[in-house]
Design a protein around this motif. Structure first.
Motif, short mmCIF file in Angstrom:
data_model
loop_
_atom_site.label_atom_id
_atom_site.label_comp_id
_atom_site.label_asym_id
_atom_site.label_seq_id
_atom_site.Cartn_x
_atom_site.Cartn_y
_atom_site.Cartn_z
N ARG A 53 0.86 -1.18 0.00
CA ARG A 53 0.00 0.00 0.00
C ARG A 53 0.90 1.24 0.00
N HIS A 54 0.47 2.27 -0.71
CA HIS A 54 1.22 3.53 -0.73
C HIS A 54 1.41 4.06 0.68
N GLY A 55 2.39 4.93 0.83
CA GLY A 55 2.66 5.57 2.12
C GLY A 55 1.60 6.59 2.49
N SER A 56 1.73 7.13 3.68
CA SER A 56 0.76 8.09 4.21
C SER A 56 0.71 9.38 3.41
N HIS A 57 -0.45 10.01 3.42
CA HIS A 57 -0.64 11.34 2.81
C HIS A 57 -1.67 12.09 3.63
N ILE A 100 -14.24 -7.48 3.39
CA ILE A 100 -12.92 -6.87 3.23
C ILE A 100 -12.60 -5.79 4.26
N LEU A 101 -13.59 -5.26 4.94
CA LEU A 101 -13.31 -4.24 5.95
C LEU A 101 -12.99 -4.86 7.31
N ARG A 102 -12.89 -6.19 7.36
CA ARG A 102 -12.59 -6.86 8.62
C ARG A 102 -11.09 -6.99 8.90
N PHE A 103 -10.26 -6.57 7.96
CA PHE A 103 -8.82 -6.59 8.22
C PHE A 103 -8.20 -5.31 7.70
N GLU A 104 -7.05 -4.96 8.27
CA GLU A 104 -6.41 -3.68 8.00
C GLU A 104 -5.26 -3.85 7.02
N ILE A 105 -5.10 -2.87 6.15
CA ILE A 105 -3.94 -2.74 5.27
C ILE A 105 -3.42 -1.32 5.49
N ALA A 106 -2.38 -1.20 6.29
CA ALA A 106 -1.88 0.11 6.71
C ALA A 106 -1.02 0.76 5.63
N PRO A 107 -0.86 2.08 5.69
CA PRO A 107 0.05 2.74 4.75
C PRO A 107 1.46 2.16 4.83
N ALA A 108 2.06 1.96 3.66
CA ALA A 108 3.42 1.43 3.53
C ALA A 108 3.56 0.03 4.09
N SER A 109 2.45 -0.70 4.23
CA SER A 109 2.53 -2.10 4.63
C SER A 109 2.73 -2.98 3.40
N ALA A 154 -0.01 13.95 -3.04
CA ALA A 154 1.36 13.44 -2.84
C ALA A 154 1.49 12.80 -1.46
N LEU A 155 2.52 11.99 -1.30
CA LEU A 155 2.88 11.49 0.02
C LEU A 155 3.28 12.67 0.91
N ASN A 156 3.03 12.53 2.20
CA ASN A 156 3.56 13.51 3.14
C ASN A 156 4.92 13.03 3.66
N ALA A 157 5.53 13.79 4.56
CA ALA A 157 6.86 13.42 5.05
C ALA A 157 6.86 12.06 5.72
N ALA A 158 5.81 11.77 6.49
CA ALA A 158 5.72 10.47 7.15
C ALA A 158 5.64 9.34 6.12
N GLY A 159 4.86 9.57 5.06
CA GLY A 159 4.73 8.55 4.02
C GLY A 159 6.04 8.28 3.30
N ARG A 160 6.79 9.35 3.04
CA ARG A 160 8.10 9.16 2.40
C ARG A 160 9.05 8.40 3.32
N ASP A 161 9.02 8.74 4.60
CA ASP A 161 9.89 8.03 5.56
C ASP A 161 9.48 6.57 5.71
N GLN A 162 8.17 6.30 5.79
CA GLN A 162 7.69 4.92 5.90
C GLN A 162 8.17 4.09 4.71
N THR A 163 8.05 4.68 3.53
CA THR A 163 8.39 3.94 2.32
C THR A 163 9.89 3.71 2.20
N ALA A 164 10.68 4.71 2.57
CA ALA A 164 12.13 4.54 2.55
C ALA A 164 12.56 3.44 3.53
N ALA A 165 11.92 3.38 4.67
CA ALA A 165 12.23 2.34 5.65
C ALA A 165 11.85 0.96 5.10
N LEU A 166 10.71 0.88 4.42
CA LEU A 166 10.32 -0.40 3.81
C LEU A 166 11.34 -0.82 2.75
N ALA A 167 11.78 0.12 1.94
CA ALA A 167 12.79 -0.21 0.92
C ALA A 167 14.04 -0.78 1.56
N GLN A 168 14.47 -0.22 2.67
CA GLN A 168 15.65 -0.74 3.37
C GLN A 168 15.42 -2.17 3.85
#
Length: 197
Positions: free
Chosen positions: A9-13, A167-176, A28-42
């Motif tokens: 899932r895309h990062g936070s916005h 489908i609303l019974r489980f969560e898919i969080a940003p950058a998960s 666009a992604l916000n700063a938190a979303g960019r950080d979440q995604t960079a951490a996932l890439a690592q």
């Protein structure tokens, strides 16, 4: 043949929880979303990811670009992973949608409820699963598919044999990331869901 797929899932916005961004608020992604995604890439480095496919929305394209930078890959646009076409609801505030009986029905019975001039949930899942089938035919190393919360939920529900009403019974969080193995012919099984690596 089969292939391992990471559904990201895309990062936070800044629309999260307030606006139904859909296809009209191309935020666009916000700063938190960019950080979440960079951490996932690592965390995904060294996992042998061969390709990144992405929805064409700005928030997913930016997520895929950050992942691609971290993994040394050029993302590829893949329209089957696009956000749901919510029709007249797209770009509305959730607070305005909540009293709408049609919106309430959509969230209660996704398997059958329509959107006002947009897609059905079944059509969304069908296009995404068809893309998985194509990747399975190719086989090879793992692929990341960057998409949207309910698109990923729908694919997971399909793989688990659940009705789309659930489908609303489980969560898919940003950058998960959720890992599935696609086998083709609409068949897949879920390894992990809503994870961090």
């Amino acid at each position: 043949m089969s292939v391992l797929i990471g559904l990201v899932r895309h990062g936070s916005h800044d629309d999260l929880g307030t606006w139904l961004s859909g296809r009209t608020r191309d935020i666009a992604l916000n700063a938190a979303g960019r950080d979440q995604t960079a951490a996932l890439a690592q965390r995904l480095a060294g996992r042998g990811i061969a390709a990144i496919h992405t929805s064409p929305r700005r928030r997913t394209v930016e997520t895929a670009a950050i992942l691609g930078q971290g993994l040394g890959l050029a993302p590829v646009r893949a329209d089957p992973w696009d956000e749901i076409d919510f029709g007249a609801w797209s770009g509305a505030r959730f607070s305005d949608l909540d009293p709408d009986p049609a919106w309430q029905r959509w969230n209660a019975v996704r398997a059958t409820a329509p959107t006002p001039g947009g897609e059905t949930m079944a059509a969304v899942v069908a296009r995404a699963v068809a893309h998985l089938d194509g990747l399975a035919l190719q086989g090879g190393e793992p692929v990341l598919c960057v998409s949207h919360c309910d698109v990923i939920r729908g694919v997971i529900a399909h793989a688990l044999g659940l009705t789309l009403d659930n489908i609303l019974r489980f969560e898919i969080a940003p950058a998960s990331i959720s890992w599935v193995i696609a086998h083709g012919q609409g068949m897949a099984h879920v390894l992990t869901m809503n994870g961090s690596e």
